[in-house]
Design an enzyme around this catalytic site. Structure first.
Site, mmCIF file in Angstrom:
data_model
loop_
_atom_site.group_PDB
_atom_site.id
_atom_site.type_symbol
_atom_site.label_atom_id
_atom_site.label_comp_id
_atom_site.label_asym_id
_atom_site.label_seq_id
_atom_site.Cartn_x
_atom_site.Cartn_y
_atom_site.Cartn_z
ATOM 1 N N GLY A 115 1.443 2.867 11.543
ATOM 2 C CA GLY A 115 0.403 2.396 12.460
ATOM 3 C C GLY A 115 0.714 1.022 13.025
ATOM 4 C CD GLU A 118 1.273 5.625 15.216
ATOM 5 O OE1 GLU A 118 0.758 5.292 14.129
ATOM 6 O OE2 GLU A 118 1.199 6.778 15.669
HETATM 7 C C1 HXC Z 1 -1.163 -0.130 1.456
HETATM 8 C C2 HXC Z 1 0.589 -1.566 1.300
HETATM 9 C C3 HXC Z 1 1.216 -0.962 2.401
HETATM 10 C C4 HXC Z 1 0.538 0.109 3.043
HETATM 11 C C5 HXC Z 1 2.480 -2.546 1.696
HETATM 12 N N1 HXC Z 1 1.406 -2.537 0.890
HETATM 13 N N2 HXC Z 1 2.382 -1.600 2.623
HETATM 14 N N3 HXC Z 1 -0.589 -1.149 0.817
HETATM 15 N N4 HXC Z 1 -0.637 0.480 2.525
HETATM 16 N N5 HXC Z 1 1.024 0.710 4.134
HETATM 17 C C6 HXC Z 1 1.125 -3.412 -0.243
HETATM 18 C C7 HXC Z 1 1.888 -3.008 -1.492
HETATM 19 O O1 HXC Z 1 1.231 -1.977 -2.174
HETATM 20 C C8 HXC Z 1 1.892 -4.297 -2.276
HETATM 21 O O2 HXC Z 1 0.643 -4.467 -2.897
HETATM 22 C C9 HXC Z 1 2.000 -5.357 -1.189
HETATM 23 O O3 HXC Z 1 1.594 -4.728 0.012
HETATM 24 C C10 HXC Z 1 3.429 -5.820 -0.986
HETATM 25 O O4 HXC Z 1 4.244 -4.688 -0.821
HETATM 26 P P1 HXC Z 1 5.630 -4.488 -1.609
HETATM 27 O O5 HXC Z 1 5.995 -3.059 -1.536
HETATM 28 O O6 HXC Z 1 5.542 -5.121 -2.968
HETATM 29 O O7 HXC Z 1 6.574 -5.414 -0.703
HETATM 30 P P2 HXC Z 1 8.067 -5.144 -0.210
HETATM 31 O O8 HXC Z 1 8.960 -4.817 -1.382
HETATM 32 O O9 HXC Z 1 8.394 -6.317 0.650
HETATM 33 O O10 HXC Z 1 8.010 -3.828 0.698
HETATM 34 C C11 HXC Z 1 7.226 -3.842 1.895
HETATM 35 C C12 HXC Z 1 7.186 -2.403 2.500
HETATM 36 C C13 HXC Z 1 6.667 -1.399 1.459
HETATM 37 C C14 HXC Z 1 8.592 -2.005 2.960
HETATM 38 C C15 HXC Z 1 6.264 -2.507 3.710
HETATM 39 O O11 HXC Z 1 5.459 -1.901 0.868
HETATM 40 C C16 HXC Z 1 6.354 -0.071 2.068
HETATM 41 O O12 HXC Z 1 7.255 0.772 2.235
HETATM 42 N N6 HXC Z 1 5.082 0.182 2.381
HETATM 43 C C17 HXC Z 1 4.627 1.451 2.918
HETATM 44 C C18 HXC Z 1 4.958 1.545 4.398
HETATM 45 C C19 HXC Z 1 4.485 2.844 5.009
HETATM 46 O O13 HXC Z 1 4.798 3.937 4.493
HETATM 47 N N7 HXC Z 1 3.739 2.769 6.109
HETATM 48 C C20 HXC Z 1 3.165 3.932 6.787
HETATM 49 C C21 HXC Z 1 1.790 4.155 6.308
HETATM 50 S S1 HXC Z 1 1.097 5.645 6.974
HETATM 51 P P3 HXC Z 1 0.505 -4.963 -4.434
HETATM 52 O O14 HXC Z 1 -0.964 -4.873 -4.693
HETATM 53 O O15 HXC Z 1 1.337 -4.043 -5.267
HETATM 54 O O16 HXC Z 1 1.028 -6.376 -4.386
HETATM 55 C C22 HXC Z 1 0.631 5.242 8.511
HETATM 56 C C23 HXC Z 1 -0.077 6.352 9.259
HETATM 57 C C24 HXC Z 1 -0.584 5.855 10.580
HETATM 58 O O17 HXC Z 1 0.790 4.173 9.006
HETATM 59 C C25 HXC Z 1 -1.618 6.786 11.094
HETATM 60 C C26 HXC Z 1 -2.392 6.141 12.180
HETATM 61 C C27 HXC Z 1 -3.654 6.869 12.492
#
Ligand code: HXC
Length: 258
Positions: A115, A118
């Protein structure tokens, strides 16, 4: 719950209007600016308010140093099935963002994922710091982009890049995003906000009605057959021809000191 009217947003910082520019910064760094429901509603509220404010001529949308936004908040999204998503205020929030008529420039540092990517694609212009990365990782979660990503990415970056991002889930770096057309400029890491603000100020210095109509006409290029788009462009062109501002600016050019 949507924030109550007038309450300060929890997930955003909103600047005062400065030279016609308002800067909206997503500020939830502890979660990499993950777009929880509240963030989306606050964003829609802030963008709608800026759109309605005659003093605002351009919006800059920024995130943090590590993340512009790491996508929808997975901890919240896991609870939403299809019917729940259809009814949910976050879905309406995206529509409100897209309905804004105000030019919007994204300043991207760090990660713009899901998102978050997006959101960048929803802006009119995107500027990337050299450390920025753009991706649509939803496929790795068994999902897919759902905020216009498949459509806007294919239109701005072309089919092959869009398919690669959407089907592999792997991000691309700022240089690749620049080559693809997803962003219009890449600057040194940390400089995206300054450059985006300079562009926004330049846009804000132009007549409001003309920038809004011209923006709308460019956006039609993605939505209509060429002949319809040209017809719409010419209608706006003629409407602006009757404006006082156009006469004043053309007269000023002709009468400039030489
Ligand atoms: C919830 C998230 C998050 C996410 C990061 N965090 N991304 N929480 N939703 N999308 C949180 C982690 O849980 C963590 O919380 C803190 O942020 C730091 O993240 P880390 O993973 O420890 O940091 P890092 O190693 O730097 O990695 C960052 C990252 C990774 C590469 C962004 O967190 C990641 O892969 N996140 C998911 C990205 C993702 O899949 N996005 C798409 C989402 S679906 P804590 O509490 O543990 O410190 C989407 C659908 C859109 O977007 C639909 C639109 C309608």
């Amino acid at each position: 719950m949507p924030p109550s009217a007038g309450a300060a947003p929890a997930d955003l910082r909103i600047s005062a209007v400065d030279d016609g520019v308002v800067t909206i910064t997503i500020a939830r760094p502890e979660a990499r600016n993950a777009l929880r429901h509240q963030t989306m509603i606050e964003l829609a509220d802030a963008i709608t308010a800026a759109d309605r404010d005659e003093a605002v001529r351009c919006i800059v949308l920024a995130g943090g140093e590590k993340a512009f936004a790491a996508g929808a908040d997975i901890a919240e999204m896991i609870a939403l099935d299809g019917p729940a998503l259809e009814q949910h205020p976050r879905t309406e929030a995206w529509r409100r963002i897209w309905a804004s008529g105000c030019p919007m420039v994204a300043a991207v540092e760090g990660l713009a994922l899901g998102g978050g990517c997006e959101l960048v694609l929803s802006c009119d212009i995107a500027i990337a710091g050299s450390g920025a990365r753009f991706g649509q990782p939803e496929i790795t979660l068994g999902w897919m982009p759902g905020a216009g990503g498949t459509q806007r990415l294919a239109r701005s970056a072309g089919k092959s890049v869009a398919m690669q991002l959407v089907l592999t889930g792997d991000p691309i770096d700022a240089a690749a995003a620049l080559r693809s057309g997803m962003v219009s400029e890449m600057v040194a890491a940390g400089d995206a906000l300054a450059r985006a603000t300079a562009i926004a100020r330049r846009i804000a210095s132009q007549p409001r009605a003309a920038t809004r109509l011209a923006r709308h006409a460019v956006l039609l290029a993605f939505e209509t057959p060429l002949a319809d788009g040209v017809q719409a462009e010419q209608a706006s062109f003629r409407a602006l021809a009757s404006s006082d501002e156009r006469h004043r600016r053309m007269r000023a050019f002709l009468e400039r000191p030489r």
